[in-house]
Design a protein around this motif. Structure first.
Motif, PDB file in Angstrom:
ATOM      1  N   GLY A 404      13.571  -4.705  14.343  1.00 37.50           N
ATOM      2  CA  GLY A 404      14.575  -4.777  15.390  1.00 37.50           C
ATOM      3  C   GLY A 404      15.643  -3.717  15.281  1.00 37.50           C
ATOM      4  O   GLY A 404      16.677  -3.786  15.962  1.00 37.50           O
ATOM      5  N   ALA A 405      15.437  -2.705  14.439  1.00 35.41           N
ATOM      6  CA  ALA A 405      16.405  -1.619  14.236  1.00 35.41           C
ATOM      7  C   ALA A 405      15.874  -0.332  14.868  1.00 35.41           C
ATOM      8  O   ALA A 405      14.953  -0.351  15.682  1.00 35.41           O
ATOM      9  N   ASP A 406      16.441   0.830  14.459  1.00 29.75           N
ATOM     10  CA  ASP A 406      16.038   2.091  15.069  1.00 29.75           C
ATOM     11  C   ASP A 406      15.096   2.882  14.170  1.00 29.75           C
ATOM     12  O   ASP A 406      14.795   2.485  13.048  1.00 29.75           O
ATOM     13  N   GLN A 407      14.641   4.035  14.665  1.00 31.08           N
ATOM     14  CA  GLN A 407      13.635   4.836  13.977  1.00 31.08           C
ATOM     15  C   GLN A 407      14.182   5.645  12.808  1.00 31.08           C
ATOM     16  O   GLN A 407      13.406   6.187  12.014  1.00 31.08           O
ATOM     17  N   LYS A 408      15.473   5.743  12.689  1.00 26.24           N
ATOM     18  CA  LYS A 408      16.044   6.568  11.637  1.00 26.24           C
ATOM     19  C   LYS A 408      16.182   5.810  10.310  1.00 26.24           C
ATOM     20  O   LYS A 408      16.726   6.330   9.339  1.00 26.24           O
ATOM     21  N   VAL A 409      15.683   4.578  10.270  1.00 30.55           N
ATOM     22  CA  VAL A 409      15.760   3.780   9.058  1.00 30.55           C
ATOM     23  C   VAL A 409      14.376   3.209   8.750  1.00 30.55           C
ATOM     24  O   VAL A 409      13.578   2.962   9.666  1.00 30.55           O
ATOM     25  N   VAL A 410      14.084   3.029   7.462  1.00 32.19           N
ATOM     26  CA  VAL A 410      12.807   2.455   7.042  1.00 32.19           C
ATOM     27  C   VAL A 410      13.047   1.454   5.910  1.00 32.19           C
ATOM     28  O   VAL A 410      14.064   1.504   5.223  1.00 32.19           O
ATOM     29  N   ARG A 411      12.070   0.576   5.737  1.00 31.70           N
ATOM     30  CA  ARG A 411      12.084  -0.335   4.586  1.00 31.70           C
ATOM     31  C   ARG A 411      11.116   0.190   3.541  1.00 31.70           C
ATOM     32  O   ARG A 411       9.986   0.571   3.857  1.00 31.70           O
ATOM     33  N   ILE A 412      11.566   0.198   2.275  1.00 27.77           N
ATOM     34  CA  ILE A 412      10.754   0.711   1.175  1.00 27.77           C
ATOM     35  C   ILE A 412      10.657  -0.345   0.080  1.00 27.77           C
ATOM     36  O   ILE A 412      11.674  -0.890  -0.359  1.00 27.77           O
ATOM     37  N   SER A 413       9.448  -0.634  -0.358  1.00 31.68           N
ATOM     38  CA  SER A 413       9.254  -1.615  -1.428  1.00 31.68           C
ATOM     39  C   SER A 413       9.768  -1.073  -2.752  1.00 31.68           C
ATOM     40  O   SER A 413       9.486   0.065  -3.137  1.00 31.68           O
ATOM     41  N   MET A 414      10.511  -1.929  -3.463  1.00 36.83           N
ATOM     42  CA  MET A 414      11.047  -1.560  -4.774  1.00 36.83           C
ATOM     43  C   MET A 414      10.274  -2.239  -5.907  1.00 36.83           C
ATOM     44  O   MET A 414      10.680  -2.155  -7.070  1.00 36.83           O
ATOM     45  N   VAL A 415       9.181  -2.923  -5.591  1.00 32.24           N
ATOM     46  CA  VAL A 415       8.500  -3.743  -6.611  1.00 32.24           C
ATOM     47  C   VAL A 415       7.074  -3.288  -6.876  1.00 32.24           C
ATOM     48  O   VAL A 415       6.253  -4.066  -7.374  1.00 32.24           O
ATOM     49  N   ASP A 416       6.779  -2.033  -6.585  1.00 28.72           N
ATOM     50  CA  ASP A 416       5.448  -1.503  -6.861  1.00 28.72           C
ATOM     51  C   ASP A 416       5.332  -1.126  -8.342  1.00 28.72           C
ATOM     52  O   ASP A 416       6.246  -1.359  -9.128  1.00 28.72           O
ATOM     53  N   THR A 417       4.211  -0.526  -8.728  1.00 30.73           N
ATOM     54  CA  THR A 417       3.979  -0.167 -10.125  1.00 30.73           C
ATOM     55  C   THR A 417       4.974   0.881 -10.602  1.00 30.73           C
ATOM     56  O   THR A 417       5.554   1.624  -9.800  1.00 30.73           O
ATOM     57  N   ASP A 418       5.133   0.966 -11.905  1.00 31.89           N
ATOM     58  CA  ASP A 418       6.027   1.974 -12.488  1.00 31.89           C
ATOM     59  C   ASP A 418       5.587   3.382 -12.100  1.00 31.89           C
ATOM     60  O   ASP A 418       6.424   4.242 -11.802  1.00 31.89           O
ATOM     61  N   GLU A 419       4.279   3.629 -12.119  1.00 38.52           N
ATOM     62  CA  GLU A 419       3.760   4.963 -11.819  1.00 38.52           C
ATOM     63  C   GLU A 419       4.079   5.360 -10.378  1.00 38.52           C
ATOM     64  O   GLU A 419       4.566   6.466 -10.105  1.00 38.52           O
ATOM     65  N   ALA A 420       3.805   4.444  -9.444  1.00 37.67           N
ATOM     66  CA  ALA A 420       4.059   4.744  -8.031  1.00 37.67           C
ATOM     67  C   ALA A 420       5.544   4.941  -7.770  1.00 37.67           C
ATOM     68  O   ALA A 420       5.940   5.869  -7.051  1.00 37.67           O
ATOM     69  N   PHE A 421       6.370   4.088  -8.367  1.00 37.50           N
ATOM     70  CA  PHE A 421       7.802   4.196  -8.126  1.00 37.50           C
ATOM     71  C   PHE A 421       8.358   5.494  -8.712  1.00 37.50           C
ATOM     72  O   PHE A 421       9.197   6.153  -8.091  1.00 37.50           O
ATOM     73  N   GLY A 422       7.883   5.886  -9.888  1.00 41.49           N
ATOM     74  CA  GLY A 422       8.347   7.127 -10.504  1.00 41.49           C
ATOM     75  C   GLY A 422       8.027   8.347  -9.658  1.00 41.49           C
ATOM     76  O   GLY A 422       8.871   9.241  -9.472  1.00 41.49           O
ATOM     77  N   ILE A 423       6.808   8.388  -9.117  1.00 41.03           N
ATOM     78  CA  ILE A 423       6.424   9.516  -8.257  1.00 41.03           C
ATOM     79  C   ILE A 423       7.260   9.507  -6.981  1.00 41.03           C
ATOM     80  O   ILE A 423       7.708  10.554  -6.491  1.00 41.03           O
ATOM     81  N   PHE A 424       7.499   8.327  -6.433  1.00 38.54           N
ATOM     82  CA  PHE A 424       8.279   8.190  -5.206  1.00 38.54           C
ATOM     83  C   PHE A 424       9.690   8.749  -5.362  1.00 38.54           C
ATOM     84  O   PHE A 424      10.142   9.565  -4.544  1.00 38.54           O
ATOM     85  N   VAL A 425      10.425   8.343  -6.400  1.00 38.46           N
ATOM     86  CA  VAL A 425      11.802   8.795  -6.514  1.00 38.46           C
ATOM     87  C   VAL A 425      11.883  10.302  -6.781  1.00 38.46           C
ATOM     88  O   VAL A 425      12.788  10.988  -6.294  1.00 38.46           O
ATOM     89  N   ASN A 426      10.936  10.825  -7.537  1.00 41.25           N
ATOM     90  CA  ASN A 426      10.917  12.275  -7.774  1.00 41.25           C
ATOM     91  C   ASN A 426      10.660  13.034  -6.470  1.00 41.25           C
ATOM     92  O   ASN A 426      11.278  14.067  -6.209  1.00 41.25           O
ATOM     93  N   ARG A 427       9.744  12.500  -5.692  1.00 42.63           N
ATOM     94  CA  ARG A 427       9.409  13.147  -4.427  1.00 42.63           C
ATOM     95  C   ARG A 427      10.567  13.054  -3.435  1.00 42.63           C
ATOM     96  O   ARG A 427      10.876  14.010  -2.698  1.00 42.63           O
ATOM     97  N   LEU A 428      11.221  11.895  -3.396  1.00 47.50           N
ATOM     98  CA  LEU A 428      12.345  11.701  -2.485  1.00 47.50           C
ATOM     99  C   LEU A 428      13.498  12.638  -2.824  1.00 47.50           C
ATOM    100  O   LEU A 428      14.145  13.216  -1.935  1.00 47.50           O
ATOM    101  N   ALA A 429      13.775  12.800  -4.119  1.00 48.33           N
ATOM    102  CA  ALA A 429      14.874  13.651  -4.556  1.00 48.33           C
ATOM    103  C   ALA A 429      14.673  15.104  -4.155  1.00 48.33           C
ATOM    104  O   ALA A 429      15.644  15.852  -3.946  1.00 48.33           O
ATOM    105  N   ALA A 430      13.390  15.509  -3.989  1.00 48.17           N
ATOM    106  CA  ALA A 430      13.097  16.903  -3.665  1.00 48.17           C
ATOM    107  C   ALA A 430      13.138  17.186  -2.170  1.00 48.17           C
ATOM    108  O   ALA A 430      13.085  18.356  -1.752  1.00 48.17           O
ATOM    109  N   ILE A 431      13.235  16.135  -1.347  1.00 43.61           N
ATOM    110  CA  ILE A 431      13.284  16.335   0.101  1.00 43.61           C
ATOM    111  C   ILE A 431      14.693  16.765   0.527  1.00 43.61           C
ATOM    112  O   ILE A 431      15.678  16.133   0.195  1.00 43.61           O
ATOM    113  N   LYS A 432      14.752  17.855   1.235  1.00 44.65           N
ATOM    114  CA  LYS A 432      16.066  18.403   1.668  1.00 44.65           C
ATOM    115  C   LYS A 432      16.143  18.474   3.196  1.00 44.65           C
ATOM    116  O   LYS A 432      15.163  18.563   3.888  1.00 44.65           O
TER     117      LYS A 432
END
Length: 432
Positions: A404-432
């Motif tokens: 019920g919100a807009d397109q500029k926001v997303v929901r992201i799971s914080m309870v996935d595996t350690d490996e997946a979460f580690g890759i995610f935060v590294n990848r997110l930090a590199a997005i400019k």
């Protein structure tokens, strides 16, 4: 005389032959049975070995260049805890003769509810102090989704001229609309945001802490004829401070978010009104003829292991919290949120809701909320569709439009595996 002796010898010989034949048959039968027993034993070993080495595969492992799927709240983060010492105490063996009947307790309002599961549910709530159990009926469902639909059925008047409106505050859980309208019921229908609803007859669904943004919610509509369903799937100490013991008319919980056992597919409801509880039980009786007893027994074993861990520490005054689920999970969630906020700061184009802290009556200290989902917003003007933008960076999320919100926001799971979460935060930090 000689003939008589001959006849006697012949008779004796015949009897000896019969006895010999019987003896041979007995020996042969013994050999057969022994061989069959050995074969069955060997087959049983093979089955057990196969079961031990070939569990369901679950999700594939990830690598640095993998697509990271954080759309679903699949709580695989909990697996290392259950691989530890406490996992043994949660192990369950069900004999072949057990749980064959449809019935669990014919004297119970919810006749398919396993007594051991009800007992462990009540124990756990008394331990944590997050929900009242005295004076409540416990119902079991195939996850909280079935219980949600059962509650809608129980609360909607069967003779109304028009379907009863079902609403929830935006952003609402993305599955509420499809679950409400899936059966195309003439009893109820999805009506959107509770904040914009105008009317006295409704069912308001209150998800607290909220999925998707982790905020603490209360009902916003006030009407004598209105009804509430409180979805408390995330009201556990690893996600939020337990600030009070809730005592709403209908409260929904699920094993998946409490202990991480999503595949067990067990949820439960605490229902105050007997008539409502009976109608909810009838819904599940008609739709699935009860709830899997094997899954209930496993869930009871898991919940019991959690409570036992805390009671053992209190009884022995043992130090450390290696066997304490909520402490383990809260520490892990706090670490992940710290990493995510650092990645958002490094990128500079995203934002998150502000941190919220409160005094937790369970842990007896002031703690910060660590929601199971991140409600991530993009502040970069040229990015209109954040879900598509992140997908281009091999990160799969769920668009705010489904909440019920807009397109500029997303929901992201914080309870996935350690490996997946580690890759995610590294990848997110590199997005400019």
């Amino acid at each position: 005389m000689a003939r008589d002796n001959g006849d006697g010898l012949a008779a004796i010989a015949g009897r000896i032959g019969v006895l010999g034949s019987v003896a041979l048959n007995i020996v042969a039968l013994a050999i057969y049975l022994r061989g069959r027993a050995a074969a069955e034993k060997q087959a049983s070993k093979k089955v057990k070995k196969a079961a031990a080495v070939a569990p369901s595969s679950g999700k594939p492992p990830v690598a640095c260049d993998s697509v990271i799927n954080l759309d679903h709240g699949d709580p695989t983060m909990f697996e290392p805890f259950w691989r530890g010492p406490i996992g043994e105490s949660a192990t369950l063996v069900i004999p072949g003769w057990q749980t064959m009947s449809y019935f669990s307790d014919v004297g119970n309002l919810c006749w398919f509810l396993e007594p051991s599961f009800e007992r462990e549910v009540r124990r756990l709530h008394r331990l944590v102090g997050n929900a009242a159990v005295e004076g409540y009926h416990v119902l079991v469902g195939t996850g909280s989704s079935q219980l949600f639909q059962a509650a809608l059925y129980a609360l909607a008047p069967p003779t109304a001229d028009t379907p009863l409106s079902v609403v929830s505050t935006t952003p609402f859980y993305s599955m509420y609309p499809p679950l409400t309208d899936f059966l195309s019921s003439g009893l109820y229908r999805w009506a959107g945001d509770a904040n914009t609803f105008d009317g006295d007859d409704y069912i308001e669904v209150v998800c607290s802490p909220s999925n998707p943004d982790g905020s603490i919610r209360e009902a916003v509509l006030k009407s004598k004829s209105g009804k509430d369903i409180h979805d408390l799937a995330y009201y556990w100490p690893q996600y939020t401070p337990i600030t009070q013991m809730l005592a709403h008319d209908i409260m929904l919980f699920t094993v998946s978010k409490c202990t991480g056992h999503a595949g067990t597919r067990i949820g439960w409801a605490l229902v105050k009104d007997k008539e409502v509880a009976q109608k909810m039980s009838k819904f599940m009786e008609q739709s699935t003829i009860g709830v899997c007893k094997d899954a209930q027994l496993r869930a009871a074993k898991v919940l019991g292991a959690v409570t036992d861990g805390y009671e053992h520490q209190l009884a022995t005054a043992a130090g450390g919290d290696a066997n304490l689920l909520f402490h383990y999970a809260r520490r892990k969630m706090a670490h992940r949120w710290c990493a995510l906020r650092a990645a958002v700061a490094a990128s500079g184009i995203f934002s998150l809701p502000n941190e919220v802290a409160g005094f937790c009556t369970f842990t007896k200290d002031t703690v910060t909320s660590n929601p199971a989902f991140a409600w991530l917003r993009c502040e970069k003007q040229e990015v209109e569709d954040l879900e598509s933008f992140l997908r281009e960076n091999k990160i799969i999320t769920r668009s705010g439009t489904k909440f019920g919100a807009d397109q500029k926001v997303v929901r992201i799971s914080m309870v996935d595996t350690d490996e997946a979460f580690g890759i995610f935060v590294n990848r997110l930090a590199a997005i400019k």
